[in-house]
Scaffold this motif. Structure first.
Motif, PDB file in Angstrom:
ATOM      1  N   THR A  16      15.338  79.876  63.826  1.00 26.67           N
ATOM      2  CA  THR A  16      16.017  79.450  62.609  1.00 26.67           C
ATOM      3  C   THR A  16      17.246  80.323  62.423  1.00 26.67           C
ATOM      4  N   ASP A  17      18.425  79.688  62.318  1.00 22.29           N
ATOM      5  CA  ASP A  17      19.647  80.489  62.149  1.00 22.29           C
ATOM      6  C   ASP A  17      19.747  80.984  60.711  1.00 22.29           C
ATOM      7  N   MET A  18      20.810  81.703  60.415  1.00 27.23           N
ATOM      8  CA  MET A  18      20.964  82.328  59.100  1.00 27.23           C
ATOM      9  C   MET A  18      21.258  81.321  57.993  1.00 27.23           C
ATOM     10  N   ARG A  19      21.522  80.063  58.348  1.00 23.82           N
ATOM     11  CA  ARG A  19      21.709  79.001  57.351  1.00 23.82           C
ATOM     12  C   ARG A  19      20.442  78.162  57.204  1.00 23.82           C
ATOM     13  N   ASN A  20      19.333  78.668  57.740  1.00 27.82           N
ATOM     14  CA  ASN A  20      18.026  78.002  57.727  1.00 27.82           C
ATOM     15  C   ASN A  20      18.023  76.683  58.496  1.00 27.82           C
ATOM     16  N   GLU A  45      22.363  85.157  65.606  1.00 29.94           N
ATOM     17  CA  GLU A  45      21.495  85.771  64.604  1.00 29.94           C
ATOM     18  C   GLU A  45      20.478  84.757  64.130  1.00 29.94           C
ATOM     19  N   VAL A  46      19.214  85.163  64.133  1.00 29.75           N
ATOM     20  CA  VAL A  46      18.124  84.298  63.682  1.00 29.75           C
ATOM     21  C   VAL A  46      17.220  85.085  62.743  1.00 29.75           C
ATOM     22  N   ILE A  47      16.363  84.375  62.009  1.00 37.08           N
ATOM     23  CA  ILE A  47      15.513  85.066  61.036  1.00 37.08           C
ATOM     24  C   ILE A  47      14.178  85.529  61.621  1.00 37.08           C
ATOM     25  N   SER A  77      17.109  89.996  59.905  1.00 40.89           N
ATOM     26  CA  SER A  77      17.458  89.071  60.982  1.00 40.89           C
ATOM     27  C   SER A  77      17.279  89.762  62.328  1.00 40.89           C
ATOM     28  N   SER A  78      17.284  88.950  63.371  1.00 39.96           N
ATOM     29  CA  SER A  78      17.272  89.466  64.741  1.00 39.96           C
ATOM     30  C   SER A  78      18.521  88.956  65.427  1.00 39.96           C
ATOM     31  N   THR A  79      19.108  89.803  66.257  1.00 37.02           N
ATOM     32  CA  THR A  79      20.289  89.425  67.023  1.00 37.02           C
ATOM     33  C   THR A  79      19.878  89.269  68.477  1.00 37.02           C
ATOM     34  N   ILE A  80      20.146  88.096  69.033  1.00 40.31           N
ATOM     35  CA  ILE A  80      19.865  87.824  70.438  1.00 40.31           C
ATOM     36  C   ILE A  80      21.200  87.879  71.166  1.00 40.31           C
TER      37      ILE A  80
END
Length: 58
Positions: A7-11, A46-48, A32-35
Motif C-alpha cells: 500500500t503506497d502512502m496515498r493508501n 514508500e509503502v506503509i 513507512s518502509s522504503t524499498i
C-alpha cells in the motif's frame, strides 16, 4: 518474479517485485518502509507495510 501487494502512502495498492529490491528500511517517524531498487537506477518506493511483512509477502 516475486510480486508483493503493498500500500503506497496515498493508501493505493501497488505491486512490487521484491526480487529487484536492494534494501527495505523502516522509518518509524513516518510509519513507512522504503524499498530501494538498483536495477532501475536507484529508484525508491514508500509503502506503509513493515519490512518483515513485505519479505513474507503478506
Amino acid at each position: 518474479m516475486n510480486w508483493v501487494k503493498c500500500t503506497d502512502m496515498r493508501n493505493q495498492p501497488i505491486y512490487v517485485n521484491i526480487e529487484n529490491a536492494t534494501s527495505i528500511r523502516r522509518d518509524e517517524t513516518e510509519k513507512s518502509s522504503t524499498i530501494a531498487f538498483a536495477v532501475t537506477g536507484g529508484d525508491t518506493i514508500e509503502v506503509i507495510e513493515e519490512p518483515d511483512a513485505i519479505i513474507r509477502g503478506q
